[in-house]
Scaffold this motif. Structure first.
Motif, short mmCIF file in Angstrom:
data_model
loop_
_atom_site.label_atom_id
_atom_site.label_comp_id
_atom_site.label_asym_id
_atom_site.label_seq_id
_atom_site.Cartn_x
_atom_site.Cartn_y
_atom_site.Cartn_z
N LEU A 562 0.83 -1.20 0.00
CA LEU A 562 0.00 0.00 0.00
C LEU A 562 0.87 1.26 0.00
CD1 LEU A 562 -2.74 -1.11 2.55
CD2 LEU A 562 -3.01 -0.80 0.09
N ILE A 563 2.04 1.18 0.62
CA ILE A 563 2.95 2.33 0.62
C ILE A 563 3.43 2.60 -0.80
CG2 ILE A 563 5.19 3.18 1.43
CD1 ILE A 563 4.69 1.65 4.02
N ASP A 564 3.71 1.52 -1.59
CA ASP A 564 4.12 1.70 -2.98
C ASP A 564 3.02 2.38 -3.79
OD1 ASP A 564 6.58 0.63 -2.56
OD2 ASP A 564 6.06 -1.38 -3.28
N VAL A 565 1.77 1.97 -3.54
CA VAL A 565 0.64 2.60 -4.24
C VAL A 565 0.60 4.09 -3.92
CG1 VAL A 565 -1.88 2.69 -4.44
CG2 VAL A 565 -0.73 0.49 -4.29
N GLU A 566 0.75 4.43 -2.64
CA GLU A 566 0.70 5.83 -2.24
C GLU A 566 1.83 6.63 -2.90
OE1 GLU A 566 0.80 8.56 1.85
OE2 GLU A 566 1.17 6.40 1.95
N MET A 567 3.03 6.06 -2.92
CA MET A 567 4.17 6.77 -3.51
C MET A 567 3.96 6.99 -5.00
SD MET A 567 7.35 4.91 -1.53
CE MET A 567 8.56 5.74 -2.54
N LYS A 568 3.45 6.00 -5.69
CA LYS A 568 3.26 6.13 -7.13
C LYS A 568 2.15 7.11 -7.46
CE LYS A 568 5.26 1.71 -8.46
NZ LYS A 568 5.13 0.51 -9.30
#
Length: 584
Positions: A562-568
């Protein structure tokens, strides 16, 4: 519960069982008198209503008698109800046919009625002689003591029996005899569980489901349905409408009690996972948002004051940068504990962002809330909040306060409190700022730099849990979040609301993510500002190529962080849209 308490419990429970059976037999006498009425079978102009009366009485006895230990009486009553069940069929009967059918059923019912009379006499005598000891009951788990239940049933005897048995176990219990009374109680009180009789008169229990579904205050309540009909259609419909369990009358009270305990314990476990912040142990943003609307509704109903506080730890990033995340986590935990210890039990505290906390304070004005927060700030200044690796951590915080305005929405109210926090940080931090709705609105409208319009993110996925988790990841920022569970809905939102970002699942009901992109390209309805990130459960170069050709700006494979989704997503929002695709 010690040995003395257990014996007191058993004595009270035994007394209640005898009293309930006596009450039931008194009630049964009245019902049998109705069936023995000599004029009942000769009022030819009311044959259908008379037949239904026979059925209703038989149906009621069938469901209640066995619960009180009168099993044979319940079996006889079941035969009686079966004899008259035709009276609720929709087909119409001609006069002679109706009269003949009624007469046949009446004659067939006389022996059954005679058996009920005999059972009544026998049970009256047994009740006077019965001296058996009841088995010891298990104590109610301590975390369930004081839980509040609502018993909804139109059978007076069964309703009273259940309420009194449950109270003996340690619950608080309210009762309602019809749907209207139940709805009124649900809106006035906080309950942990409802038991609902499905077959009530004049409204059925199904009406309650609609109320629960539409009201955010009570939609999460566990519901246990009781029914005198073991009908698969009823069972399936109840579960589809939101029931958590289904019990067919007659039932043993011990089983019902065990089911109630298990439902309550599981609901508590679920609430702990869904509504608590795992780091600090206090409530999370999801719970805070739900409870904010609940408290607004309550304040409006009783015309009470309600104040909102938004708190942010000053320079918290420096704690993480200088001393590491373990030190930062410890500071958050200790600060949450300090806030909780300084607030009233009626105040609602939650961690609403990384180092941001929210407090809902019912029944007090913004001026009273300001005094409370200043006392807490003074205490925070005077002593270290935590000690880590022999280092004392001192912090301060900034807080914004806003009282509820009846003319403003919940979202606007939060913006007003957020503006007060913004003002506290701009004027030097380490302070509490109280602001009125009107002042904040004027400043937000141009007297001070206006905040940007919040970016809009559409999350389109048929997996409800995944949508919820992604949405939670972005709630700490001022984003406007939209959701779609199928391709048609996603397409409509993309065209009508033109979100800044769309997180689009490749495989959905109705239209797939690929079909949504193709339709947007074919019809030319995609907004220029909208950027789309496709989600896929298949790691396929062909799918990636197809998505990018159809207009996707980024691609992500499940499972993902979910952190990767937020960063992207943040990178997509900050990037200037170019003619080529953004490679993330």
């Amino acid at each position: 519960m010690d040995e003395c308490d257990i014996h007191d419990y058993v004595k009270a429970s035994l007394s209640l069982e005898f009293e309930s059976r006596q009450q039931y037999l008194d009630e049964l006498r009245q019902q049998l008198d109705v069936l023995n009425d000599p004029t009942m079978h000769i009022r030819s102009d009311e044959l259908i209503e008379q037949a239904r009366e026979w059925y209703r009485i038989g149906h009621t006895i069938k469901g209640t008698a066995p619960i009180l230990g009168l099993g044979r009486m319940g079996r006889v009553a079941a035969l009686l109800a079966e004899c008259w069940e035709w009276s609720y069929e929709t087909r119409s009967l001609a006069g002679n046919e109706l009269q003949g059918l009624f007469q046949d059923c009446y004659l067939a019912s006389r022996p059954l009625l005679h058996e009920l009379e005999l059972e009544y006499e026998i049970n009256c005598k047994e009740l006077l002689l019965e001296q058996k000891q009841a088995p010891l009951k298990e104590a109610l788990p301590s975390q369930l003591l004081g839980s509040r239940l609502l018993v909804v049933d139109d059978d007076r005897v069964l309703r009273s029996f259940l309420a009194r048995k449950l109270r003996l176990e340690g619950y608080y219990v309210d009762v309602a005899s019809n749907v209207e009374a139940a709805i009124k109680l649900l809106k006035e009180n906080d309950y942990q569980l409802i038991t609902l009789d499905l077959m009530m008169h004049p409204q059925s229990g199904y009406e309650i489901f609609e109320v629960l579904k539409e009201d955010p205050m009570i939609k999460w309540l566990p519901m246990l349905v009781l029914s005198g009909r073991n009908d698969m259609k009823d069972i399936v419909q109840c579960f589809r409408m939101g029931a958590d369990d289904f019990v067919t009358k007659p039932f043993r009270y011990e089983e019902l009690s065990a089911r109630i305990q298990r439902m309550l314990l599981r609901h508590m476990e679920f609430a702990l996972l869904a509504f608590n912040d795992p780091l600090t142990g206090i409530h999370n943003r999801r719970y805070f948002d739900l409870q904010l609307q609940v408290e607004v509704n309550r304040a409006q109903r009783y015309n009470e004051s309600l104040t909102l506080v938004v708190i942010d730890i000053d320079f918290f990033k420096e704690v993480n940068d200088r001393h590491g995340h373990p030190a930062g986590d410890l500071v958050l935990q200790k600060f949450a504990h300090l806030l909780q210890s300084c607030l009233r039990k009626t105040d609602i505290l939650a961690r609403v962002g990384g180092e941001e906390f929210g407090v809902i304070m019912p029944g007090i004005t913004d001026l009273e809330a300001e005094k409370t927060m200043n006392r807490i700030l003074q205490r925070v200044r005077s002593e270290p909040i935590a000690k880590h690796d022999s280092f004392d951590h001192f912090i301060t915080f900034s807080a914004g306060i806003a009282s509820r305005s009846t003319s403003k929405s919940v979202q606007n109210w939060f913006q007003v409190a957020d503006y007060a926090l913004y003002k506290a940080k701009r004027t030097g931090r380490n302070r509490v700022v109280r602001t009125s709705s009107g002042m904040a609105q004027r400043n937000l409208s141009g007297l001070e730099p206006q905040a940007e319009e919040p970016r809009t993110i559409l999350i389109a996925d048929d997996d409800r849990m995944l949508r919820m988790m992604i949405a939670d990841q972005f709630r700490k920022e001022p984003y406007k979040l939209l959701e779609a569970k199928d391709g048609e809905t996603a397409y409509r939102i993309l065209v009508e609301q033109q979100p800044d970002i769309c997180i689009l699942d490749c495989i959905m009901p109705g239209m797939s993510g690929f079909e949504v992109l193709e339709r947007l390209r074919t019809e030319g309805t995609r907004a220029a500002k909208t950027q789309i990130m496709l989600l896929s459960g298949r790691s396929s170069d062909e799918d990636v190529h197809r998505g990018l050709v159809l207009g996707a700006d980024a691609y992500m494979f499940k499972p993902f962080s979910l952190i990767d989704v937020e960063m992207k997503v943040n990178k997509m929002l900050s990037a200037v849209r170019k003619t080529g695709k953004i490679q993330l």
